[in-house]
Design an enzyme around this catalytic site. Structure first.
Site, PDB file in Angstrom:
ATOM      1  N   ASP A 188     103.343 -12.310  70.975  1.00  0.00           N
ATOM      2  CA  ASP A 188     102.410 -11.844  69.950  1.00  0.00           C
ATOM      3  C   ASP A 188     101.016 -11.809  70.571  1.00  0.00           C
ATOM      4  OD1 ASP A 188     100.930 -11.281  67.679  1.00  0.00           O
ATOM      5  OD2 ASP A 188     101.280 -13.214  66.723  1.00  0.00           O
ATOM      6  N   ASN A 192      89.621 -18.649  64.617  1.00  0.00           N
ATOM      7  CA  ASN A 192      90.450 -18.586  65.828  1.00  0.00           C
ATOM      8  C   ASN A 192      89.651 -19.001  67.056  1.00  0.00           C
ATOM      9  OD1 ASN A 192      92.468 -17.531  64.216  1.00  0.00           O
ATOM     10  ND2 ASN A 192      92.224 -15.428  64.953  1.00  0.00           N
ATOM     11  N   LYS A 195      88.780 -14.314  62.933  1.00  0.00           N
ATOM     12  CA  LYS A 195      88.208 -14.351  64.282  1.00  0.00           C
ATOM     13  C   LYS A 195      87.330 -15.578  64.509  1.00  0.00           C
ATOM     14  CE  LYS A 195      88.411  -9.597  65.821  1.00  0.00           C
ATOM     15  NZ  LYS A 195      89.265 -10.013  66.965  1.00  0.00           N
ATOM     16  N   ASP A 201      90.659 -13.567  70.803  1.00  0.00           N
ATOM     17  CA  ASP A 201      89.934 -14.728  70.294  1.00  0.00           C
ATOM     18  C   ASP A 201      90.101 -15.926  71.212  1.00  0.00           C
ATOM     19  OD1 ASP A 201      89.027 -13.309  68.089  1.00  0.00           O
ATOM     20  OD2 ASP A 201      90.768 -13.841  66.873  1.00  0.00           O
ATOM     21  N   ARG A 257     103.048 -17.305  72.266  1.00  0.00           N
ATOM     22  CA  ARG A 257     103.501 -17.906  71.003  1.00  0.00           C
ATOM     23  C   ARG A 257     103.066 -17.030  69.846  1.00  0.00           C
ATOM     24  NH1 ARG A 257     102.087 -23.346  73.653  1.00  0.00           N
ATOM     25  NH2 ARG A 257      99.916 -22.985  73.063  1.00  0.00           N
TER      26      ARG A 257
END
Length: 306
Positions: free
Chosen positions: A240, A41, A38, A246, A279
């Site tokens: 996805d 990201n 996290k 995030d 993506r």
């Protein structure tokens, strides 16, 4: 400048037709290794959205460590504060089904060594945004935020994964970013204690605090100084959803750090989160500032609900 003491992982992504039920084994043809965590990201998302970002954390002295360090640097993040731990680099095992939904298991590894003391005092102060999450030791995230408030930095907490939030930490925040489950946990509320707006109102009561509650495909709301904003979600065909939250938080922090108001920051964060779903992966899916701006006109600006 944004400072992020946080988690950094190697994500192992397994594309499956359906996610396994308890006790079930499912097969897929292959897997992909991608950078995650996290903290990392959100750092990558903020950097790609135009902010100067410094990351503080740990990787292991193993094959994954140099790879995730370099990929974070390639995203535009300063990684001089990324130390090497005797523990292994954190790894997340992520199953992603045909609809983009996921199941995640994280082995924390080197992330357990990251602590608030790694953030130098000279990096904290007015003009600095300190962004924390809960994938390093919770007490260290809280210590960092208290230090940031004491030195008058902007303090942002994404309370993920959900955990109880001490009053002194809530009082030290400028902005709390939560989903509905995390909002309920932070507000110490039960299942019948109101909707997202009621939870946000409960959290800001008596505090100089802004709360953003993400609502998945329904968008997000923000409550600040008695003003409620609601933004929708940009329609996309999800591949996805792993990095969407995030992306939202990283873009939101980047916009605020760049001096944009909460309304515009909320809008761009919603666009960025949606684009991240198009993506595969987390950091690898984060959109650039140019990509966000190119699609921004497809989502109406936030509505003021009073």
């Amino acid at each position: 400048m944004i400072i992020i003491p946080g988690s950094i992982n190697a994500d192992l992504l397994f594309p499956v037709q359906t996610l396994p039920a308890p006790g079930e084994t499912v097969l897929c043809p292959s897997y992909t290794m991608a950078p995650g965590g996290k903290g990392a990201n959100q750092a990558a998302a903020a950097a790609k959205a135009g902010a100067e970002v410094r990351f503080i954390g740990h990787v292991g002295d193993d094959a994954y460590g140099p790879v995730v360090r370099q990929l974070l640097a390639d995203a535009g993040v300063e990684v001089a504060g990324l130390a090497v731990s005797p523990r292994p680099t954190a790894v997340a095992v992520i199953g992603v089904d045909a609809h983009g939904e996921n199941q995640i298991i994280v082995a924390s590894g080197a992330n357990l060594d990251t602590h608030a003391g790694q953030v130098p005092d000279e990096l904290l102060g007015p003009g600095t945004t300190l962004l924390c999450q809960n994938e390093i030791r919770t007490e260290e995230s809280f210590r960092a935020l208290l230090r940031g408030r004491a030195r008058r930095a902007r303090t942002i907490l994404n309370l993920a994964p959900a955990t109880s939030l001490p009053g002194e930490v809530l009082d030290a925040l400028d902005l709390l970013v939560v989903n509905e489950l995390e909002a309920r946990t932070a507000a110490r509320a039960g299942a019948g204690d109101g909707d997202a707006r009621a939870l946000a109102e409960r959290l800001v009561a008596g505090r100089d605090l802004a709360v953003v509650v993400t609502l998945g495909a329904k968008g997000a709301i923000a409550l600040q100084a008695g003003k409620l904003l609601k933004v929708g979600a940009l329609p996309v065909d999800p591949v996805d959803t792993t990095g969407a939250g995030d992306a939202f938080t990283g873009v939101l922090a980047a916009c605020l750090d760049r001096g944009l108001g909460l309304e515009l920051a909320l809008h761009r964060a919603a666009v960025g989160a949606a684009l991240a779903c198009e993506r595969l992966g987390a950091q690898s899916a984060q959109p650039t500032l140019a990509e966000i701006e190119a699609r921004a006109g497809q989502l109406p600006m936030p509505e003021s609900l009073g």
